[in-house]
Write a protein that holds these residues in place. Structure first.
Motif: not given
Length: 400
Positions: A254, A263, A269-270, A273, A363
């Motif tokens: 990331a 993110v 989007l986690v 990813l 997150r």
């Protein structure tokens, strides 16, 4: 192509080039482990990788694997190793019907509902550790977070007493070091610890492993003591080392691809990813050992009976026949197909738990520290074992 295993002092993603070059050179590469055991590393495309992972001629049977490894060690005049730890008769090292029996019992403890019941505890563990991290100064996120989170989680899964977890972690690290003079004693000591845990009253019956220890099928069949011992080894290796590696790789990816702030702004989007890291930069370089029970043709080359095999997973995920611009890290892919959790009967039973841990940490970390940046100079070092490809350290500066 021995550097498919050792690779010297590898840095982040150096092993990608080694594995991808090997895939283009051919399907099979002879290698020798530090203890002298010889095997072949398989580097083929994603479709064939999946076929091989499900091929019943490539056995996972503990007795067959141990017999060939011990034969090679004896041939070299090496001392006979106790292989009951990593090569014990667990689900990982068994074929059907034994594998099906063990998996059916394990599913009772590791089904989706049971894993989701861990979610609040994983949130608490992550929040507590992340809340204690310092801001605006360089820290090693592997040491401070990506290793401790799955260690705490696997402690919960196994029902380990809190005061034992740091010691168990040190034994796991030593056992996985690829240094026979220290890894074998660590494996023996860890086996003794699990034996004591299962023989005494130290195991928390409410833990997933505690449930597994008492789970029975409709005919009353349950796991034996030796099978529970093998399952414990499987959980600490597959359930801890791989999750720690995945969390570190996802955080690194990331940051390295300029996606951290994106993110942080969009937590949705986690999961994407995580899947792209599983495809492009998996923490597991190769699926665990298999042995050919008969001559098997692999992409036009035949391996002999009793050949030990490691099926490379990273080169399969980055296969250009499976993905457009497969060498690039991107979140806009239509599919992120990979074989990182295996394929067929041995598909990883802990995949849901690994995803849950990783997504929870990412997150929370991006939300709390949306301006985090890499620290240190150059690319961080990675492990270079036959199985793992995770970061040794990850220097970052956490910023709100």
């Amino acid at each position: 192509m021995s550097n498919l295993l050792t690779g010297g002092d590898l840095r982040a993603r150096d092993h990608h080039r080694i594995e991808d070059d090997a895939r283009e050179e051919g399907p099979l590469h002879p290698v020798t482990l530090p203890n002298g055991v010889r095997m072949q590393v398989v580097t083929v495309g994603l479709e064939l990788t999946r076929q091989l992972l499900a091929d019943q001629r490539l056995s996972k049977d503990s007795a067959k694997l141990q017999r060939e490894i011990k034969r090679q060690l004896a041939e070299r005049g090496s001392a006979q190793e106790n292989l009951a730890g990593l090569f014990g008769p667990s689900m990982l090292n068994s074929d059907n019907p034994q594998h099906a029996r063990l998996r059916a019992l394990a599913v009772k403890a590791f089904n989706g509902k049971a894993v989701q019941q861990l979610a609040p505890r994983i949130e608490e563990i992550s929040a507590e550790l992340i809340g204690g991290l310092p801001e605006n100064e360089e820290i090693d996120l592997v040491k401070e977070l990506t290793v401790p989170v799955p260690m705490h989680v696997i402690g919960e899964v196994l029902g380990l007493p809190a005061q034992d977890r740091a010691h168990v972690r040190r034994l796991i690290e030593t056992m996985m070091s690829m240094e026979p003079e220290v890894s074998q004693p660590a494996s023996d000591e860890l086996g003794g610890y699990f034996h004591g845990l299962l023989s005494g009253n130290g195991l928390d019956p409410r833990s997933l492993f505690g449930v597994l220890a008492t789970a029975a099928d409709d005919d009353g069949d349950r796991l034996s003591h030796d099978e529970l011992m093998a399952m414990a080894f499987l959980l600490v290796v597959a359930g801890h080392e791989t999750s720690a590696g995945l969390i570190a790789n996802v955080v690194h990816d990331a940051l390295d691809n300029g996606l951290w702030h994106e993110v942080a702004e969009d937590p949705g989007l986690v999961p994407r990813l995580v899947e792209e890291t599983l495809r492009h930069n998996p923490p597991v370089r190769s699926a665990t050992h298999r042995i050919a029970t008969e001559p098997v043709e692999i992409a036009g080359t035949t391996v002999a009976e009793n050949t030990l095999l490691l099926i490379n997973l990273g080169s399969a995920g980055r296969c250009p026949r499976a993905h457009e611009k497969a060498g690039e890290y991107r979140l806009d892919r239509a599919t992120t197909g990979h074989a990182t959790f295996g394929h067929g009967p041995h598909f990883c039973l802990g995949s849901a738990l690994a995803r849950l841990e990783t997504e929870t940490v990412l997150r929370q970390l991006t939300s709390r520290f949306p301006r985090t940046v890499h620290a240190g100079e150059g690319k961080p070092e990675v492990t270079h074992s036959d199985i793992m490809a995770s970061l040794k350290s990850l220097p970052v500066v956490l910023r709100r």
